[in-house]
Design an enzyme around this catalytic site. Structure first.
Site, PDB file in Angstrom:
ATOM      1  N   ASP A  47      -5.539   4.077  -6.758  1.00 38.39           N
ATOM      2  CA  ASP A  47      -5.593   3.562  -5.387  1.00 38.39           C
ATOM      3  C   ASP A  47      -6.886   2.767  -5.207  1.00 38.39           C
ATOM      4  O   ASP A  47      -7.743   2.763  -6.084  1.00 38.39           O
ATOM      5  CB  ASP A  47      -5.556   4.772  -4.439  1.00 38.39           C
ATOM      6  CG  ASP A  47      -5.409   4.368  -2.983  1.00 38.39           C
ATOM      7  OD1 ASP A  47      -4.986   3.234  -2.711  1.00 38.39           O
ATOM      8  OD2 ASP A  47      -5.729   5.202  -2.112  1.00 38.39           O
ATOM      9  N   GLU A  76      -8.231  -2.869  -5.023  1.00 33.85           N
ATOM     10  CA  GLU A  76      -8.143  -4.326  -4.710  1.00 33.85           C
ATOM     11  C   GLU A  76      -9.414  -5.082  -5.112  1.00 33.85           C
ATOM     12  O   GLU A  76      -9.296  -6.277  -5.318  1.00 33.85           O
ATOM     13  CB  GLU A  76      -7.905  -4.490  -3.201  1.00 33.85           C
ATOM     14  CG  GLU A  76      -6.546  -4.031  -2.757  1.00 33.85           C
ATOM     15  CD  GLU A  76      -6.350  -2.505  -2.794  1.00 33.85           C
ATOM     16  OE1 GLU A  76      -7.363  -1.796  -2.613  1.00 33.85           O
ATOM     17  OE2 GLU A  76      -5.223  -2.058  -3.039  1.00 33.85           O
ATOM     18  N   ASP A  79      -0.182   1.657   2.391  1.00 28.31           N
ATOM     19  CA  ASP A  79      -0.313   2.480   3.594  1.00 28.31           C
ATOM     20  C   ASP A  79       0.550   1.939   4.725  1.00 28.31           C
ATOM     21  O   ASP A  79       0.063   1.313   5.666  1.00 28.31           O
ATOM     22  CB  ASP A  79      -1.780   2.554   4.012  1.00 28.31           C
ATOM     23  CG  ASP A  79      -2.624   3.262   2.952  1.00 28.31           C
ATOM     24  OD1 ASP A  79      -2.049   3.981   2.109  1.00 28.31           O
ATOM     25  OD2 ASP A  79      -3.851   3.084   2.973  1.00 28.31           O
TER      26      ASP A  79
END
Ligand SMILES: *[C@@H]1O[C@H](CO)[C@@H](O)[C@H](O)[C@H]1NC(C)=O
Ligand SMILES: *[C@@H]1O[C@H](CO)[C@@H](O)[C@H](O)[C@H]1NC(C)=O
Ligand SMILES: *[C@@H]1O[C@H](CO)[C@@H](O)[C@H](O)[C@H]1NC(C)=O
Ligand SMILES: *[C@@H]1O[C@H](CO)[C@@H](O)[C@H](O)[C@H]1NC(C)=O
Ligand SMILES: *[C@@H]1O[C@H](CO)[C@@H](O)[C@H](O)[C@H]1NC(C)=O
Ligand SMILES: *[C@@H]1O[C@H](CO)[C@@H](O)[C@H](O)[C@H]1NC(C)=O
Ligand SMILES: *[C@@H]1O[C@H](CO)[C@@H](O)[C@H](O)[C@H]1NC(C)=O
Ligand SMILES: *[C@@H]1O[C@H](CO)[C@@H](O)[C@H](O)[C@H]1NC(C)=O
Ligand SMILES: *[C@@H]1O[C@H](CO)[C@@H](O)[C@H](O)[C@H]1NC(C)=O
Ligand SMILES: *[C@@H]1O[C@H](CO)[C@@H](O)[C@H](O)[C@H]1NC(C)=O
Length: 883
Positions: free
Chosen positions: A428, A431, A583
């Site tokens: 997770d 980015e 999310d």
């Protein structure tokens, strides 16, 4: 706070703005002269030319590059490659080791379905279909611009085109073609807003032209960009990038499935998933301790809902630091007992790992500092951001030693004998996400002010805890111990910069929702090991972490298929990992759009292991939303229930309706698991997708072009969920074809129109079997996929209008990468005559216990088989049916 930010930003500009020449008054893009082609060399499969700036430089968003090179290669019968790059070869290109280039067959142009033509001055090119001369791509619509920090290429398109792709986004599947911009800059995108840049970058689009066929265009460029689609000044699609080169792959199709397969040859064939990975997964952020996790496992068991895999979010970490366990809430001996319990019951365990490593008192930090693999400034000091544990540093995936560092962390922390014996991995925040707004001059101060690491929930009084069914009495905490670590000094690293660019504030501004491209991520002026800049490689971060993490799992368990689920992806990620859609929120519009997103990743981007958080992540779900979502989720390739820490508990057993819906639909999914596994195998070897938007199967039926609330699971199961809150009705499109109701087996003739289904209970999802198919189902569902694999098969034959049907079944051991023993079985049916052919290398005692022809009168049910059919050799018989 505002004043402080303002001052720091000013300081940053003063510091990093130095060294850039002041340019003359900027001109407009209309003044850009374009290029002229010369020195054209044509050796058949390959064409090269020089492109020279055709007039005075316009220098609008950087400096025009005077000398370019064009290279065109007819790579295969259906793929053409066009590359335009600077003659000096200084401009950044996506590195080969991050995105390996496909092998070119260098074919004779006359064998190609595509053809390129060009105009020398001003330079433009067009791609046409050789058989029809139809133009697919034509850059003459606007002058081509190639500047140091800006690239523009526009193609004209037919009026009102049918375009799909350009993810990651939550916009309609059929893209808007008016005033529409797709910004590509990977971002931590809580709530996955429409029309904005999200976590991943997949710059491929499918251009579907009905009976004229489908073509695909992929731009291999990792820079930030806006892709604009508009119909002012004629219909066009325009790439506006912050750098990089023109690196375009054109795919001829002509069917949509063929475009998918042709793209897979470039992006890489998708990673085959372990069979068990297709089982049902449960997760939540906010399980307060290992007992809570164990309770959820026990509750699923009590509710008789098959749970294949239990997940733990960052809750397990000590103060949210990766590769640590909370010594009070997740004590190692108890976590090991939990995992042993799961394994003893044929279940699995997964935890999350983030890339960012805490700088505070932490072994993973000191080891990374020692190996010198964290991102750093040119002066060698570490770049710091703030993530869950507070101040953090970020692994530089370009560093040759980062893989070993990552492997070592995994080998130690996830040791099967002494550590957390995970079966798969969740990654997770890659980015990469950073909570600290640019320029983040004081990460420690920001973290402390923001409360990072957040206070974990208070430790529960475990003596008052009732025994958990299925767990031993000694499932009890011991006195926690804490480790203490010393910090090491950082060694000076090297940094090589690309010359002359403003890596923080390019003049062209992309539509990044976070504002500055350096905001809330790793600064874009950070130079990677080897000399490239985050400015150019930001969009690769998540995919590079994906590859390193897959390799780390392979180092732990050599030879076994790694299941890795990531949030951030770049083109090609599916060859290594699966993806969850980030999310989302517990809302009906998020439930609906997940269908389009799933189709995009599976069918367009070649990331077939994909799914959204079932019942929604943020906000509170409701019983009816969760009931409907549990059933839609059973048809996501990756099927996981997950919620945020402050959301209500939404495990399927929380409500009777949801429990029943989940039980019903998990049973259907499991009975069909080998069917979808067969499609997974097909996609991983051919690129033909395991999910189909309706237009993939009915490409000439224009009614299907915009449909994104129904889809085919595999080639033959039409899934038509109810899509409105509180509704028990749904209007579904049935193409002009034969279908069978999945539940009643009744024949339903589609007429190319909408049909209203009413009284659809909250525990049922409408499903139809497509005529012309043969489906292999397990005779019964089971509590785990391990038990499922012991079940026999039954075949459902769904004849088409002319009494034909066919299908296939792939069998292997389910977990190893190398599969020496496999079966690839084909079933055919022709008006009563049934044949089973193919290869039968997988040893199995499972048989085909029964065959059902759909659409036959149901009662009295007489078995068509006198005896079971072994799955070990060819078999054929005339089935005694009256059609
Ligand atoms: C395509 O164009 C070529 C010449 O440009 C012409 O000879 C050929 O007949 C055309 N084909 C079709 C199908 O129109
Ligand atoms: C497409 O975008 C235009 C302009 O933003 C808007 O008016 C239109 O409603 C959109 N169409 C669809 C189908 O979303
Ligand atoms: C185009 O979209 C932008 C942003 O969505 C909006 O501000 C603008 O008004 C739209 N322009 C037209 C002509 O619809
Ligand atoms: C298909 O091609 C024909 C002839 O080239 C053209 O007239 C027609 O508009 C095309 N249809 C579509 C949907 O692009
Ligand atoms: C599933 O059933 C098998 C066989 O009865 C049993 O061994 C296993 O523990 C069960 N697993 C779960 C999760 O219920
Ligand atoms: C960074 O993002 C924050 C939060 O969205 C925003 O308030 C701030 O203006 C952004 N800063 C820059 C430099 O873009
Ligand atoms: C979700 O429900 C919880 C418990 O009822 C409540 O405290 C919380 O405010 C709700 N959250 C939202 C976003 O409504
Ligand atoms: C759905 O039903 C609930 C409970 O009756 C109600 O609160 C809600 O407003 C309804 N939603 C819609 C969209 O009608
Ligand atoms: C439906 O398909 C059949 C067979 O392909 C064809 O004969 C018929 O014309 C089609 N009907 C419509 C409405 O397209
Ligand atoms: C299906 O329902 C919709 C909405 O209630 C209605 O507009 C439409 O006419 C119905 N279609 C049929 C074929 O009954």
């Amino acid at each position: 706070m505002f004043l402080k930010g303002f001052t720091l930003l000013g300081l940053a500009l003063a510091t990093y703005g130095r060294g850039f020449s002041v340019r003359r008054q900027s001109q407009s893009l209309e003044d850009c002269p374009g290029y002229a082609a010369s020195n054209v060399q044509d050796d058949g499969s390959k064409i090269t030319a020089d492109l020279t700036l055709a007039g005075a430089a316009c220098n609008v968003y950087g400096e025009d590059i005077s000398n370019l090179k064009l290279e065109v290669v007819y790579q295969t019968e259906s793929r053409l490659h066009v590359k335009i790059y600077d003659a000096d070869e200084q401009v950044y290109q996506v590195p080969e080791d991050v995105f390996p280039r496909p092998v070119s067959k260098d074919i004779d142009p006359s064998d190609s379905a595509l053809e390129i033509t060009w105009v020398e001055k001003p330079f433009s090119f067009a791609i046409r279909r050789r058989d029809s001369n139809e133009t697919l791509f034509d850059t003459s619509a606007a002058s081509f611009i190639f500047e140091s920090q800006y690239l523009r290429l526009r193609t004209s398109l037919p009026e009102a085109p049918h375009l799909y792709g350009l993810g990651e986004h939550t916009d309609p599947f059929h893209l808007n073609t008016t005033n529409y911009t797709r910004t590509q800059w990977n971002r931590d995108a809580y709530g996955t807003p429409e029309g904005r840049n999200l976590y991943g970058h997949h710059a491929i689009y499918f251009d579907h032209r009905g009976a004229n066929g489908t073509n695909g265009v992929f731009l291999l460029n990792s820079n930030g960009m806006d892709i604009k689609i508009d119909d002012t000044d004629g219909q066009f699609l325009e790439y506006n990038t912050l750098g990089g080169i023109v690196d375009l792959y054109f795919f001829a199709g002509p069917t949509p499935k063929e475009v998918s397969a042709q793209y897979a040859e470039v992006a890489g064939f998708s990673a085959m998933q372990p069979y068990w990975g297709l089982g049902f997964h449960q997760c939540k952020y906010g399980y307060r301790d290992v007992f809570h996790v164990a309770e959820v496992v026990a509750n699923y068991s009590v509710a008789n809902i098959p749970l294949e895999t239990m997940w733990t979010d960052i809750d397990y970490m000590y103060l949210r630091k990766v590769f640590t366990l909370d010594p009070e809430r997740f004590q190692l001996p108890l976590v090991r007992q939990l995992v042993d319990h799961l394994h003893a019951h044929q279940q699995h365990y997964v935890v999350m790992v983030d890339p960012a490593v805490s700088t505070r008192d932490n072994d993973a930090y000191s080891k990374g500092v020692e190996a010198n693999i964290f991102h750093q400034y040119e002066n060698g000091s570490l770049f710091q951001g703030v993530v869950w544990p507070g101040p953090t540093v970020f692994p530089d995936w370009f560093h040759p030693d980062t893989q070993k560092y990552w492997d070592d962390q995994f080998l130690r922390f996830f040791d099967a004998e002494t550590g957390v014996d995970i079966d798969a991995l969740w990654i997770d925040m890659n980015e990469a996400a950073n909570f600290c707004p640019f320029p983040c001059a004081d990460p420690d101060g920001f973290a402390d002010e923001a409360g990072n690491p957040p206070d974990p929930p208070p430790v529960r009084n475990n003596s008052a805890r009732p025994a958990i069914p299925g767990f031993p009495q000694n499932f009890q905490p011991t006195i926690p111990t804490r480790r203490s670590l010393t910090r090491r000094q950082y060694e000076t690293g090297k940094a090589i910069g690309l010359p002359g660019r403003d890596l923080l504030n390019p003049k062209y501004t992309i539509g990044n929702l976070a504002g500055s491209i350096s905001n809330l991520t790793v600064r874009t002026d950070i130079i990677n090991y080897g000399g490239s800049a985050q400015y150019d490689t930001h969009n690769l971060y998540g995919s590079m972490m994906s590859v390193a993490s897959r390799n780390a799992l392979l180092a732990r368990r050599p030879g076994r298929r790694p299941l890795v689920i990531t949030r951030s992806t770049f083109a090609g990620a599916g060859a290594h990992v699966g993806k969850w859609l980030g999310d989302n929120l517990s809302q009906w519009d998020h439930y609906r759009i997940s269908i389009a997103q799933m189709l995009e990743f599976a069918a367009l981007y070649q990331v077939p292991m994909v799914g959204a958080d079932v019942c929604g992540f943020g906000g509170n779900t409701t019983e009816t939303l969760c009931a409907r979502w549990s059933m839609l989720g059973a048809f996501y390739p990756f099927f996981r229930n997950h919620a945020q820490n402050d959301a209500v508990f939404q495990e399927f057993y929380q409500w009777p309706t949801v429990a029943e819906a989940a039980r019903n639909t998990i049973a259907i999914r499991y009975r069909l698991l080998d069917y979808i596994y067969t499609h997974f195998h097909r996609q991983s070897t051919t690129g033909v997708p395991l999910l189909n938007p309706l237009y993939f199967l009915y490409p000439e039926d224009s009614n299907t072009f915009t449909i994104d609330l129904q889809f085919f699971w595999g080639d033959d199961i039409l899934v038509s969920p109810v899509t409105e809150e509180n509704s028990t009705a749904v209007s579904i499109y049935l193409p002009n074809d034969t279908f069978y109701d999945f539940y009643t087996h009744e024949k339903v003739e589609g007429t190319g129109s909408y049909v209203n289904l009413t009284d659809v209970p909250f525990t049922k999802i409408p499903l139809h079997v497509r005529g012309g198919s043969i489906i292999a189902l397990r005779a019964e569902s089971a509590n785990t996929t391990t038990e499922l694999r012991k079940q026999d098969f039954v075949l459902w034959i769904a004849p088409n209008a002319t009494g034909h049907a066919s299908g296939s079944l792939y069998l292997d051991e389910g977990d190893a990468i190398e599969q020496p023993e496999t079966s690839e079985i084909q079933f055919t049916y022709d008006n009563g005559s049934f044949k089973m052919t193919g290869s039968f290398g997988y040893p199995t005692d499972n048989v085909i216990a029964d065959i059902t022809i759909l659409g036959q009168p149901q009662a009295p049910k007489v078995s068509l088989l006198q005896e079971a059919i072994p799955l070990t050799e060819e078999w054929s018989r005339d089935l005694d049916v009256k059609c």
